[in-house]
Write a protein that holds these residues in place. Structure first.
Motif, PDB file in Angstrom:
ATOM      1  N   ARG A 158      22.993  39.987  22.582  1.00  0.00           N
ATOM      2  CA  ARG A 158      23.519  38.788  22.407  1.00  0.00           C
ATOM      3  C   ARG A 158      23.804  38.514  20.865  1.00  0.00           C
ATOM      4  NH1 ARG A 158      21.527  34.568  25.507  1.00  0.00           N
ATOM      5  NH2 ARG A 158      23.207  33.534  24.286  1.00  0.00           N
ATOM      6  N   TYR A 159      23.409  39.090  20.143  1.00  0.00           N
ATOM      7  CA  TYR A 159      23.810  38.688  18.603  1.00  0.00           C
ATOM      8  C   TYR A 159      23.787  40.240  17.894  1.00  0.00           C
ATOM      9  CZ  TYR A 159      21.870  34.154  19.530  1.00  0.00           C
ATOM     10  OH  TYR A 159      21.719  33.116  20.236  1.00  0.00           O
ATOM     11  N   LEU A 160      24.799  40.348  17.149  1.00  0.00           N
ATOM     12  CA  LEU A 160      25.428  41.530  16.426  1.00  0.00           C
ATOM     13  C   LEU A 160      25.881  41.377  15.305  1.00  0.00           C
ATOM     14  CD1 LEU A 160      25.226  44.604  17.350  1.00  0.00           C
ATOM     15  CD2 LEU A 160      27.459  44.358  18.293  1.00  0.00           C
ATOM     16  N   ILE A 161      25.325  41.838  14.084  1.00  0.00           N
ATOM     17  CA  ILE A 161      25.795  42.024  12.637  1.00  0.00           C
ATOM     18  C   ILE A 161      26.398  43.439  12.300  1.00  0.00           C
ATOM     19  CG2 ILE A 161      25.608  41.430  10.337  1.00  0.00           C
ATOM     20  CD1 ILE A 161      23.244  39.551  11.011  1.00  0.00           C
ATOM     21  N   LYS A 162      27.689  43.450  11.979  1.00  0.00           N
ATOM     22  CA  LYS A 162      28.528  44.632  11.596  1.00  0.00           C
ATOM     23  C   LYS A 162      29.060  44.522  10.269  1.00  0.00           C
ATOM     24  CE  LYS A 162      27.823  47.605  15.164  1.00  0.00           C
ATOM     25  NZ  LYS A 162      27.236  48.827  15.092  1.00  0.00           N
ATOM     26  N   THR A 163      29.472  45.575   9.534  1.00  0.00           N
ATOM     27  CA  THR A 163      30.266  45.554   8.306  1.00  0.00           C
ATOM     28  C   THR A 163      31.735  45.813   8.656  1.00  0.00           C
ATOM     29  OG1 THR A 163      28.162  46.508   7.307  1.00  0.00           O
ATOM     30  CG2 THR A 163      30.323  46.577   6.288  1.00  0.00           C
TER      31      THR A 163
ATOM     32  N   GLN B 131      32.765  49.996  13.848  1.00  0.00           N
ATOM     33  CA  GLN B 131      33.400  49.807  15.390  1.00  0.00           C
ATOM     34  C   GLN B 131      32.079  49.264  16.004  1.00  0.00           C
ATOM     35  OE1 GLN B 131      33.225  51.792  18.467  1.00  0.00           O
ATOM     36  NE2 GLN B 131      31.123  52.722  17.842  1.00  0.00           N
ATOM     37  N   VAL B 132      32.301  48.679  17.113  1.00  0.00           N
ATOM     38  CA  VAL B 132      31.328  48.061  17.808  1.00  0.00           C
ATOM     39  C   VAL B 132      31.452  48.062  19.419  1.00  0.00           C
ATOM     40  CG1 VAL B 132      32.295  45.701  17.709  1.00  0.00           C
ATOM     41  CG2 VAL B 132      29.753  45.903  18.027  1.00  0.00           C
ATOM     42  N   THR B 133      30.540  48.248  20.091  1.00  0.00           N
ATOM     43  CA  THR B 133      30.889  48.136  21.563  1.00  0.00           C
ATOM     44  C   THR B 133      29.749  47.081  22.318  1.00  0.00           C
ATOM     45  OG1 THR B 133      31.513  50.581  21.833  1.00  0.00           O
ATOM     46  CG2 THR B 133      30.395  49.409  23.772  1.00  0.00           C
ATOM     47  N   LEU B 134      30.343  46.353  23.151  1.00  0.00           N
ATOM     48  CA  LEU B 134      29.639  45.164  23.708  1.00  0.00           C
ATOM     49  C   LEU B 134      29.969  45.522  25.211  1.00  0.00           C
ATOM     50  CD1 LEU B 134      31.505  41.960  22.069  1.00  0.00           C
ATOM     51  CD2 LEU B 134      29.460  43.619  21.287  1.00  0.00           C
TER      52      LEU B 134
ATOM     53  N   ASN C  78      47.131  39.276  24.222  1.00  0.00           N
ATOM     54  CA  ASN C  78      47.921  39.438  23.182  1.00  0.00           C
ATOM     55  C   ASN C  78      46.925  39.719  21.697  1.00  0.00           C
ATOM     56  OD1 ASN C  78      50.315  39.088  24.097  1.00  0.00           O
ATOM     57  ND2 ASN C  78      50.332  36.653  23.688  1.00  0.00           N
ATOM     58  N   PHE C  79      46.157  40.831  21.747  1.00  0.00           N
ATOM     59  CA  PHE C  79      45.180  41.448  20.797  1.00  0.00           C
ATOM     60  C   PHE C  79      45.721  42.856  20.320  1.00  0.00           C
ATOM     61  CE2 PHE C  79      41.795  38.439  20.187  1.00  0.00           C
ATOM     62  CZ  PHE C  79      41.990  37.652  21.175  1.00  0.00           C
ATOM     63  N   PRO C  80      45.476  43.013  19.093  1.00  0.00           N
ATOM     64  CA  PRO C  80      46.086  44.397  18.749  1.00  0.00           C
ATOM     65  C   PRO C  80      45.049  45.536  19.408  1.00  0.00           C
ATOM     66  CG  PRO C  80      44.497  43.295  16.918  1.00  0.00           C
ATOM     67  CD  PRO C  80      44.885  42.365  18.087  1.00  0.00           C
ATOM     68  N   GLY C  81      45.594  46.776  19.129  1.00  0.00           N
ATOM     69  CA  GLY C  81      45.075  48.044  19.862  1.00  0.00           C
ATOM     70  C   GLY C  81      43.659  48.356  19.525  1.00  0.00           C
ATOM     71  N   ARG C  82      43.100  47.496  18.346  1.00  0.00           N
ATOM     72  CA  ARG C  82      41.801  47.831  18.090  1.00  0.00           C
ATOM     73  C   ARG C  82      40.808  47.560  18.873  1.00  0.00           C
ATOM     74  NH1 ARG C  82      39.612  44.878  14.376  1.00  0.00           N
ATOM     75  NH2 ARG C  82      41.136  43.295  14.381  1.00  0.00           N
ATOM     76  N   PHE C  83      41.413  46.563  19.945  1.00  0.00           N
ATOM     77  CA  PHE C  83      40.281  46.181  21.017  1.00  0.00           C
ATOM     78  C   PHE C  83      40.621  46.737  22.158  1.00  0.00           C
ATOM     79  CE2 PHE C  83      38.709  42.112  19.198  1.00  0.00           C
ATOM     80  CZ  PHE C  83      39.582  41.962  18.055  1.00  0.00           C
ATOM     81  N   SER C  84      39.791  47.588  22.721  1.00  0.00           N
ATOM     82  CA  SER C  84      39.993  48.179  24.021  1.00  0.00           C
ATOM     83  C   SER C  84      38.647  47.888  25.002  1.00  0.00           C
ATOM     84  CB  SER C  84      40.092  49.638  23.886  1.00  0.00           C
ATOM     85  OG  SER C  84      38.809  50.281  23.080  1.00  0.00           O
TER      86      SER C  84
ATOM     87  N   ASN D 156      35.142  47.443  23.345  1.00  0.00           N
ATOM     88  CA  ASN D 156      35.149  48.056  22.049  1.00  0.00           C
ATOM     89  C   ASN D 156      36.111  47.591  20.874  1.00  0.00           C
ATOM     90  OD1 ASN D 156      35.955  50.465  20.120  1.00  0.00           O
ATOM     91  ND2 ASN D 156      34.089  50.910  20.951  1.00  0.00           N
ATOM     92  N   VAL D 157      35.799  47.310  19.783  1.00  0.00           N
ATOM     93  CA  VAL D 157      36.494  46.924  18.832  1.00  0.00           C
ATOM     94  C   VAL D 157      36.380  47.841  17.445  1.00  0.00           C
ATOM     95  CG1 VAL D 157      37.132  45.284  17.023  1.00  0.00           C
ATOM     96  CG2 VAL D 157      36.140  44.514  19.232  1.00  0.00           C
ATOM     97  N   SER D 158      37.216  48.305  17.282  1.00  0.00           N
ATOM     98  CA  SER D 158      37.146  49.787  16.127  1.00  0.00           C
ATOM     99  C   SER D 158      37.979  49.088  14.591  1.00  0.00           C
ATOM    100  CB  SER D 158      38.112  50.701  16.231  1.00  0.00           C
ATOM    101  OG  SER D 158      39.512  50.390  16.725  1.00  0.00           O
ATOM    102  N   THR D 159      37.470  49.359  13.531  1.00  0.00           N
ATOM    103  CA  THR D 159      37.771  49.054  12.325  1.00  0.00           C
ATOM    104  C   THR D 159      37.853  47.534  12.054  1.00  0.00           C
ATOM    105  OG1 THR D 159      39.561  50.850  12.566  1.00  0.00           O
ATOM    106  CG2 THR D 159      39.544  49.516  10.561  1.00  0.00           C
ATOM    107  N   LEU D 160      36.495  47.010  12.365  1.00  0.00           N
ATOM    108  CA  LEU D 160      36.165  45.713  12.288  1.00  0.00           C
ATOM    109  C   LEU D 160      36.757  45.013  11.110  1.00  0.00           C
ATOM    110  CD1 LEU D 160      32.566  45.657  13.863  1.00  0.00           C
ATOM    111  CD2 LEU D 160      34.491  44.532  14.790  1.00  0.00           C
ATOM    112  N   GLU D 161      37.513  43.765  11.154  1.00  0.00           N
ATOM    113  CA  GLU D 161      37.803  43.037  10.224  1.00  0.00           C
ATOM    114  C   GLU D 161      36.939  41.703  10.401  1.00  0.00           C
ATOM    115  OE1 GLU D 161      41.953  42.174  10.984  1.00  0.00           O
ATOM    116  OE2 GLU D 161      42.196  44.300  10.978  1.00  0.00           O
TER     117      GLU D 161
END
Lengths: 112, 114
Positions: free
Chosen positions: A9-14, A18-21, A59-65, A77-82
């Motif tokens: 439900r909640y997640l903190i990343k740097t 990368q993150v997987t939901l 229309n999202f970048p390829g980092r979102f898969s 999955n979101v890679s190289t988080l911004e």
């Protein structure tokens, strides 16, 4: 029937990580869609999966898969988080009608 | 380019009075419209919908009106109740495209004052 569940439900990343939901749809629902909600942009469509295949993409970048498994559960999955990826990520399941989409409670992702 | 617009970020209404939430769209290919309600810490829940072949749909205290020529729809809540306080999202879809993509407005926060 149990509703749509999302974990965590909640997640903190740097930044840079990368993150997987995860999303578990309502039993019997084969379509799963993902949305990103931010204060500035509102709810925006990421992609939709049906029977393990991506049918629609926003229309999202390829980092979102994403992907969908044979039991209809889906992961995003979101890679190289911004920093701008900080948002509420919502998933919605459907029995195969675009007019019937049931949303989960969302995963709140914070990128620091 | 925002295809669905909700120009009022917030609205306050006295309990018992009518709440009118507005939504405009620019894409003439949209042919089905939905309203969702969202409470904090919950996902959006479906409220009411309307097809472009209709101009009005009613469900209890909720009525949605569609003006295709103006590309405008509105949600009326009568009478408004404190439990209606939430964020309301207007969404549109192109049913003929076989897509499940809902295009949302940015929402209107409704506060019903007891």
């Amino acid at each position: 029937k149990a509703g749509v569940t999302q974990t965590p439900r909640y997640l903190i990343k740097t930044r840079g990580q990368q993150v997987t939901l995860s999303c578990s749809p309502i039993s019997g629902h084969r379509s799963v869609s993902w949305y990103q909600q931010t204060p500035g942009q509102g709810l925006q469509f990421l992609f939709e999966y049906f029977s393990e295949t991506q049918r629609n993409k926003g229309n999202f970048p390829g980092r979102f898969s994403g992907r969908q498994f044979s039991n209809s559960r889906s992961e995003m999955n979101v890679s190289t988080l911004e920093l701008g990826d900080s948002a509420l990520y919502l998933c919605a399941s459907s029995p195969n009608s675009p007019y019937e989409q049931y949303f989960g409670p969302g995963t709140r992702l914070t990128v620091t | 380019d925002q295809q669905v617009k909700q120009n009022s970020p917030s609205l306050s209404v006295q309990e018992g009075r009518i709440s009118i939430l507005n939504c405009d769209y620019t894409n003439s290919m949209f042919d089905y419209f939905l309203w969702y309600k969202k409470y904090p810490a919950e996902g959006p829940t479906f409220l009411i919908s309307i097809s472009s072949i209709k101009d009005k749909n009613e469900d209890g205290r909720f009525t949605v009106f569609l003006n295709k020529s103006a590309k405008h729809l509105s949600l009326h809540i009568v009478p408004s109740q404190p439990g209606d306080s939430a964020v309301y999202f207007c969404a549109a879809i192109r049913s003929g495209a076989g897509s499940y993509q809902l295009t949302f407005g940015k929402g209107t926060k409704l506060s019903v004052i007891p």
